[in-house]
Design an enzyme around this catalytic site. Sequence first.
Site, PDB file in Angstrom:
ATOM      1  N   ASP A 184     137.221  42.834  30.554  1.00  0.00           N
ATOM      2  CA  ASP A 184     135.876  42.154  30.179  1.00  0.00           C
ATOM      3  C   ASP A 184     135.165  41.307  31.443  1.00  0.00           C
ATOM      4  O   ASP A 184     134.007  41.173  31.466  1.00  0.00           O
ATOM      5  CB  ASP A 184     135.955  41.221  28.687  1.00  0.00           C
ATOM      6  CG  ASP A 184     134.559  40.529  28.318  1.00  0.00           C
ATOM      7  OD1 ASP A 184     133.766  41.535  28.276  1.00  0.00           O
ATOM      8  OD2 ASP A 184     134.647  39.386  28.550  1.00  0.00           O
ATOM      9  N   LEU A 265     129.252  35.962  25.100  1.00  0.00           N
ATOM     10  CA  LEU A 265     128.019  36.342  25.598  1.00  0.00           C
ATOM     11  C   LEU A 265     127.961  36.733  27.160  1.00  0.00           C
ATOM     12  O   LEU A 265     126.969  36.697  27.755  1.00  0.00           O
ATOM     13  CB  LEU A 265     127.294  34.833  25.773  1.00  0.00           C
ATOM     14  CG  LEU A 265     126.982  34.244  24.382  1.00  0.00           C
ATOM     15  CD1 LEU A 265     126.337  32.699  24.362  1.00  0.00           C
ATOM     16  CD2 LEU A 265     125.921  35.281  23.576  1.00  0.00           C
ATOM     17  N   ARG A 266     129.219  37.081  27.520  1.00  0.00           N
ATOM     18  CA  ARG A 266     129.195  37.528  28.950  1.00  0.00           C
ATOM     19  C   ARG A 266     128.338  38.855  29.247  1.00  0.00           C
ATOM     20  O   ARG A 266     127.781  39.028  30.081  1.00  0.00           O
ATOM     21  CB  ARG A 266     130.684  37.627  29.442  1.00  0.00           C
ATOM     22  CG  ARG A 266     130.750  38.051  30.851  1.00  0.00           C
ATOM     23  CD  ARG A 266     132.162  38.341  31.425  1.00  0.00           C
ATOM     24  NE  ARG A 266     132.663  36.790  31.596  1.00  0.00           N
ATOM     25  CZ  ARG A 266     133.748  36.270  30.878  1.00  0.00           C
ATOM     26  NH1 ARG A 266     134.360  37.208  29.927  1.00  0.00           N
ATOM     27  NH2 ARG A 266     134.343  34.938  31.181  1.00  0.00           N
ATOM     28  N   ALA A 267     128.516  39.599  28.202  1.00  0.00           N
ATOM     29  CA  ALA A 267     127.898  40.938  28.025  1.00  0.00           C
ATOM     30  C   ALA A 267     126.168  40.768  28.204  1.00  0.00           C
ATOM     31  O   ALA A 267     125.703  41.331  28.997  1.00  0.00           O
ATOM     32  CB  ALA A 267     128.247  41.831  26.959  1.00  0.00           C
ATOM     33  N   VAL A 270     125.628  39.597  31.796  1.00  0.00           N
ATOM     34  CA  VAL A 270     125.925  40.758  32.625  1.00  0.00           C
ATOM     35  C   VAL A 270     124.606  41.631  32.675  1.00  0.00           C
ATOM     36  O   VAL A 270     124.032  42.177  33.711  1.00  0.00           O
ATOM     37  CB  VAL A 270     127.352  41.343  32.795  1.00  0.00           C
ATOM     38  CG1 VAL A 270     127.371  42.554  33.571  1.00  0.00           C
ATOM     39  CG2 VAL A 270     128.238  40.311  33.040  1.00  0.00           C
TER      40      VAL A 270
END
Length: 681
Positions: A184, A265-267, A270
């Site tokens: 991830d 919330l990284r998706a 990115v």
Amino acid sequence: MPQHYPFSAVVGSADMSLALVLSAISPEIGGVLVRGEKGTAKSTIVRGLVGVLPPIEVVAGDAFSTDPAERPDAPTEQRPVRLVELPVGATEDRVLGSLHLEKALAQGAAEYEPGLLARAHRGILYVDEVNLLHDHLVDVLLDAAATGRATVERDGVSVTHAARFVLVGTMNPEEGELRPQLLDRFGLTVEVAAPRDPALRVEVVRRRMAHDADPEAFARRWAAAEADLTRRVAAAQALLPDVVLDDDVLLKVAELCAAFEVDGLRADLVTARTAVAHAAWHGRTRVTVEDVRAAARLALPHRRRRNPFDAPGLDEDLLDDVLGPEPDEGPEDDPDGPGEGPEGGPEGGPDRGPGEQPEAPSQSGPAEPPEPAAGADDTPGRPDPTAEAPEEPTPQPTPQPTPSPAGAGTTVAAGATYRARLFTVRGTGRGESGRRSRAETDTGRRVGARPGRTGAIHLAETVRAAVPHQALRGRAPGAGGRLLLDADDLRVAVREGQESNLVLFCVDASGSMAARRRMEQVKAAILSLLLDAYRRRDKVGLVTFRGAGAELTLPPTRSVDVAAARLEVLPGGGRTPLAEGLEEAARTLATERLRDPRRRSLLVVVTDGRATAGTDAVARSRRAAAALAAAGQAALVVDCESGPMRLGLGGVLAAHLGAEHVPLAEVSAGALTATVRERVA
């Protein structure tokens, strides 16, 4: 210096080229993970990328490639972007940097020697076979990539320096997967595969042979295309701060990530950053839904994995439901396009949509000008097919084991998996760092010291070794001044941690095991143990026996995904050739000891203990078990016998193997805990 294969001369794999270029335009995206089978040009295109990146301004003579904006009065110089390759076997002090030993010994000065992260600042850090890298090094890399800084607190050195780089990792999934939490942390991921079109393969070979025959001439032929791409990347980097991401488009990003049920919330971050970079790459100052679509195809597939046996992928129908159907492709007005390629046609840079491929070239020359996407692998002595990314990655079909003469058998699906107990190899090993058995490793608690010049220095033991020799080295008793050290005084720390092992499953697939309920439980137990092996970074192998013989169904590998797939199609039925199964396991283990002497192994025999195939079957199986015990092989017998009337043959087999005996129902950690609590109560 060897001439790298030009980035613009490679064919196919548009997704990979797009991901690399977008990460170069916006390093905040978080890097790229490239997954693909061997020989698919993963290394070639990564090494070729630096040839099309604009040069950077740095402070002259600075080891950290400091941006002149941070030191306005310092002299500057221009240099190409660096590609720093991190070997799989690198030590932590080589990555982070450490005490400069030569200056410490010669001058008594505690000076920091920069590591690979300092050298990679404002460049590209490339890790080939990143899935084979030790976990603690992967954590160091990803933390530095996320924070943009590296901190060193060791050997009397305390340093923090900038470490902003584009992290690119390549891997072959057949050799094992990255842990989901590490997967991830990579911003983008792409799948590559060799093209199946013979015309494309011919063009790959033609270009590769031309490059190998005269690299300089080949580079001159593609110089104009390389220069065009450099100008386009520079223009996109300059435009990036001016690109506007409207609230309605940002809402689409959030809706998309929520629809795909990605964790955290990284998706979202990115995907938004990638969409902005994609708009800049196309010369636009406002992000569109199509930019979001392109970004999602690169940023979301690897975040859909829920367990190690899930293949990365993206549901195109769900993507269309959230963003609307994809518009028909047509010629796009691209004022910042790269222009004409050396073949005279329009150069097709990495601005193609994901999965889009060039037209097949003719035998007389390329019908479609080159794309910066994939090329022949430049590893010496290996075949060099190029890559072509499928629109949606799908796992390769797994061949079903050949049926034995006793019959084709029946296939039963596995039951639900669970958390398995921890089974270890006794004693202390010296194998590769992992999470199963005790071992001397590079990480862990410090338990002693030994002479040496590589590794973490044990300062106290180094001083203690030097003290008796001070008079001979000319230092008077009671005199002040620095301690006189010699290279032979150096002591490095001995640390005790955990190692990974080879876990070889020897599975009884005979008729006595083929009852549907029992085989469901057996497969569930093996899958649970495979999951445990995945988490502990082990290699796994699979030997099966049924009918009249045994076979090595899966040679030892790091890929538990492949092992699970082979297990899923494992048929059952026929007699029980237990001796043949143990003998095949012994041969496999002996071969692996020759290949990797440091890696200790654990043999897991899954059987009810019956031996019914051939003459004198019971005696032969006990002799085979005794031979394994005499060789010191660590083993575990998972006893699958059930029912009110039990023969106890699994326990007898465990005694001959010198192995731990565990009933099938006690493989689960939860079941064992419940049993202990019940007995205590």
